[in-house]
Design an enzyme around this catalytic site. Structure first.
Site, PDB file in Angstrom:
ATOM      1  N   HIS A 107      -2.112   1.288  -4.268  1.00 48.67           N
ATOM      2  CA  HIS A 107      -2.439   2.691  -4.455  1.00 48.67           C
ATOM      3  C   HIS A 107      -1.689   3.442  -5.477  1.00 48.67           C
ATOM      4  O   HIS A 107      -1.609   4.693  -5.298  1.00 48.67           O
ATOM      5  CB  HIS A 107      -2.512   3.248  -3.030  1.00 48.67           C
ATOM      6  CG  HIS A 107      -3.240   2.513  -2.074  1.00 48.67           C
ATOM      7  ND1 HIS A 107      -4.802   2.498  -2.295  1.00 48.67           N
ATOM      8  CD2 HIS A 107      -3.126   1.981  -0.925  1.00 48.67           C
ATOM      9  CE1 HIS A 107      -5.162   1.737  -1.202  1.00 48.67           C
ATOM     10  NE2 HIS A 107      -4.175   1.472  -0.451  1.00 48.67           N
TER      11      HIS A 107
ATOM     12  N   GLN B  63       0.896  -1.177  -0.083  1.00 51.23           N
ATOM     13  CA  GLN B  63       0.089   0.082  -0.026  1.00 51.23           C
ATOM     14  C   GLN B  63       1.042   1.289   0.343  1.00 51.23           C
ATOM     15  O   GLN B  63       0.453   2.441  -0.177  1.00 51.23           O
ATOM     16  CB  GLN B  63      -0.853  -0.054   1.375  1.00 51.23           C
ATOM     17  CG  GLN B  63      -2.041  -1.306   1.153  1.00 51.23           C
ATOM     18  CD  GLN B  63      -3.030  -0.788   2.366  1.00 51.23           C
ATOM     19  OE1 GLN B  63      -3.268   0.033   2.664  1.00 51.23           O
ATOM     20  NE2 GLN B  63      -3.518  -2.033   2.887  1.00 51.23           N
ATOM     21  N   ASN B  64       2.301   1.069   0.271  1.00 52.28           N
ATOM     22  CA  ASN B  64       3.125   2.270   0.283  1.00 52.28           C
ATOM     23  C   ASN B  64       3.158   2.980  -1.193  1.00 52.28           C
ATOM     24  O   ASN B  64       3.192   2.161  -2.093  1.00 52.28           O
ATOM     25  CB  ASN B  64       4.483   1.631   0.704  1.00 52.28           C
ATOM     26  CG  ASN B  64       4.586   1.112   2.065  1.00 52.28           C
ATOM     27  OD1 ASN B  64       3.730   1.542   2.851  1.00 52.28           O
ATOM     28  ND2 ASN B  64       5.362   0.336   2.243  1.00 52.28           N
ATOM     29  N   ILE B  65       3.402   4.160  -1.256  1.00 53.56           N
ATOM     30  CA  ILE B  65       3.536   5.063  -2.564  1.00 53.56           C
ATOM     31  C   ILE B  65       4.890   5.333  -2.770  1.00 53.56           C
ATOM     32  O   ILE B  65       5.107   6.205  -3.616  1.00 53.56           O
ATOM     33  CB  ILE B  65       2.271   5.897  -2.697  1.00 53.56           C
ATOM     34  CG1 ILE B  65       2.502   6.923  -1.541  1.00 53.56           C
ATOM     35  CG2 ILE B  65       0.924   5.392  -2.686  1.00 53.56           C
ATOM     36  CD1 ILE B  65       1.790   8.092  -1.781  1.00 53.56           C
ATOM     37  N   ASP B  66       5.809   5.251  -1.668  1.00 54.37           N
ATOM     38  CA  ASP B  66       6.998   6.065  -1.751  1.00 54.37           C
ATOM     39  C   ASP B  66       8.195   5.017  -2.600  1.00 54.37           C
ATOM     40  O   ASP B  66       9.066   6.018  -2.672  1.00 54.37           O
ATOM     41  CB  ASP B  66       7.532   5.913  -0.184  1.00 54.37           C
ATOM     42  CG  ASP B  66       7.436   4.901   0.463  1.00 54.37           C
ATOM     43  OD1 ASP B  66       7.618   3.642  -0.163  1.00 54.37           O
ATOM     44  OD2 ASP B  66       7.277   4.929   1.749  1.00 54.37           O
TER      45      ASP B  66
END
Length: 95
Positions: free
Chosen positions: A90, A70-73
């Site tokens: 995401h 779910q991380n976007i980094d």
């Protein structure tokens, strides 16, 4: 917030389009370009944690088939996990 947006730079006709689902589904790039500004710049990169490094270690030993996050980094990639193994739930600010 709307008064601070440069709609021309983002390729939008109005500031409200930034958070319009139909506009996002058509082309998510303006939203991600805006969101990327909220994160630290390249000179102040956040470093991958030991958990990210562990995932890369698993992949190197052929023990990681797929990584759902779910991380976007993009820290998984920065740690060394192959992009072909990562599924971003995401999206990602690294695109």
């Amino acid at each position: 917030l709307y008064s601070t947006l440069d709609t021309h730079e983002l390729g939008l006709t109005s500031p409200e389009e930034l958070f319009d689902l139909e506009v996002f589904e058509d082309d998510p790039r303006p939203f991600y370009k805006f969101a990327k500004q909220l994160f630290p710049n390249e000179k102040k990169k956040i470093k991958p944690s030991s958990s990210h490094m562990f995932l890369a270690w698993l992949e190197k030993r052929k023990m990681l088939r797929r990584l759902y996050t779910q991380n976007i980094d993009g820290l998984e990639e920065r740690a060394g996990v192959s992009p072909k193994r990562i599924v971003y739930a995401h999206g990602s600010l690294t695109w």
